[in-house]
Scaffold this motif. Sequence first.
Motif, PDB file in Angstrom:
ATOM      1  N   UNK A  31       0.927  -0.979  -0.023  1.00 60.71           N
ATOM      2  CA  UNK A  31      -0.030  -0.035   0.082  1.00 60.71           C
ATOM      3  C   UNK A  31       0.752   1.080   0.001  1.00 60.71           C
ATOM      4  N   UNK A  32       0.325   2.299  -0.310  1.00 62.14           N
ATOM      5  CA  UNK A  32       0.977   3.528  -0.374  1.00 62.14           C
ATOM      6  C   UNK A  32       0.112   4.573   0.267  1.00 62.14           C
ATOM      7  N   UNK A  76       7.387  -2.954   7.047  1.00 59.99           N
ATOM      8  CA  UNK A  76       8.367  -1.924   6.517  1.00 59.99           C
ATOM      9  C   UNK A  76       7.602  -0.774   5.977  1.00 59.99           C
ATOM     10  N   UNK A  77       8.176   0.251   6.212  1.00 58.29           N
ATOM     11  CA  UNK A  77       7.661   1.696   5.812  1.00 58.29           C
ATOM     12  C   UNK A  77       8.617   2.508   5.158  1.00 58.29           C
ATOM     13  N   UNK A  78       8.823   2.511   3.870  1.00 56.89           N
ATOM     14  CA  UNK A  78       9.781   3.570   3.362  1.00 56.89           C
ATOM     15  C   UNK A  78       9.093   4.837   2.737  1.00 56.89           C
ATOM     16  N   UNK A  79       9.853   5.966   2.425  1.00 56.77           N
ATOM     17  CA  UNK A  79       9.449   7.237   2.189  1.00 56.77           C
ATOM     18  C   UNK A  79      10.053   7.694   0.785  1.00 56.77           C
ATOM     19  N   UNK A  80       9.271   8.441   0.052  1.00 61.37           N
ATOM     20  CA  UNK A  80       9.743   8.939  -0.882  1.00 61.37           C
ATOM     21  C   UNK A  80       9.212  10.456  -1.080  1.00 61.37           C
ATOM     22  N   UNK A  81       9.817  11.390  -1.008  1.00 60.40           N
ATOM     23  CA  UNK A  81       9.215  12.957  -1.239  1.00 60.40           C
ATOM     24  C   UNK A  81       9.624  13.599  -2.466  1.00 60.40           C
ATOM     25  N   UNK A  82       8.628  14.067  -3.310  1.00 57.16           N
ATOM     26  CA  UNK A  82       8.854  14.483  -4.707  1.00 57.16           C
ATOM     27  C   UNK A  82       8.291  15.842  -4.272  1.00 57.16           C
ATOM     28  N   UNK A  83       9.252  16.952  -4.882  1.00 54.01           N
ATOM     29  CA  UNK A  83       9.070  18.567  -4.933  1.00 54.01           C
ATOM     30  C   UNK A  83       8.531  18.981  -6.169  1.00 54.01           C
ATOM     31  N   UNK A  84       7.436  19.525  -6.122  1.00 52.78           N
ATOM     32  CA  UNK A  84       6.828  19.746  -7.476  1.00 52.78           C
ATOM     33  C   UNK A  84       6.664  21.471  -7.697  1.00 52.78           C
ATOM     34  N   UNK A 198      -3.273   0.777  -4.920  1.00 53.74           N
ATOM     35  CA  UNK A 198      -2.693   0.912  -3.664  1.00 53.74           C
ATOM     36  C   UNK A 198      -2.541   2.189  -3.053  1.00 53.74           C
ATOM     37  N   UNK A 199      -2.890   3.132  -3.666  1.00 54.02           N
ATOM     38  CA  UNK A 199      -3.062   4.386  -2.954  1.00 54.02           C
ATOM     39  C   UNK A 199      -4.140   4.701  -2.079  1.00 54.02           C
ATOM     40  N   UNK A 200      -3.854   5.620  -1.121  1.00 49.66           N
ATOM     41  CA  UNK A 200      -4.693   5.991  -0.253  1.00 49.66           C
ATOM     42  C   UNK A 200      -4.046   7.073   0.443  1.00 49.66           C
ATOM     43  N   UNK A 201      -4.965   7.949   1.250  1.00 47.92           N
ATOM     44  CA  UNK A 201      -4.265   9.061   2.030  1.00 47.92           C
ATOM     45  C   UNK A 201      -3.617   8.204   3.084  1.00 47.92           C
TER      46      UNK A 201
END
Length: 226
Positions: A31-32, A76-84, A198-201
């Motif tokens: 999930x994301x 496990x939880x990993x993160x990605x941050x995308x700057x727009x 897979x996406x949710x808040x």
Amino acid sequence: MTITEENWLEVAMSYAPILMFDQNEPFYPDLVGVSLLDHPGPSPSFRREIIFPSEMVQYVIEYAIWWDYEIGHLYEMEHVWVYVGHDGEVVDCEASFHGRVLRGMLKERVNLVGEHVCLYSQPGKHAFSPLPVVFELLPNLYSATGVEAGCDGLLVNEMFAPFFQTSEQIDARVKRYLQTKAFVPSMQFEEYLLQPEMFMTWDKLFELIPQRIKDRLKELEQMEES
């Protein structure tokens, strides 16, 4: 792209990272959880401050990527941050790496495919890097997926400690299962795309996690009884 209540999923998918997994990887994301930050402040799901110049960055998309298993422990939880930017272009990217944060964008943006940043996932452990050679610098790259498989049992970190606890029996059961998933990384990577379902808040994902942990533990117990 302007964010509205109706189009947040479209925005998240438009900038979702492309993930590269080892050909022998046993565990893929489940999930994301997505958070959209239109001003600097604390991350909703990671212990850090998200700082950015508002004149250059319109918003940051935080992807909290969830696995029910990694090779060393349950979940496990990993993160990605995308700057727009204000023009809709990707300005920068960062990614989690064993509790720390790495730059996710390479020089001259060579790992940007359209608006999707390409990141490699450490075999079994899932830390992210824009360059797979970084994993070769880790002394436990191969032992983590082999003799150390399951060594942490049911990991209980600060975020989830109020919702579940572990025991020697639970840790041993998780370890026995994960030892059956031990593997040798090939260091050959294949593209993986996160799927819309897979996406949710982030709030929704956080709400689901305790029950997912309980479900996995029940499954492991039933597997040993059968």
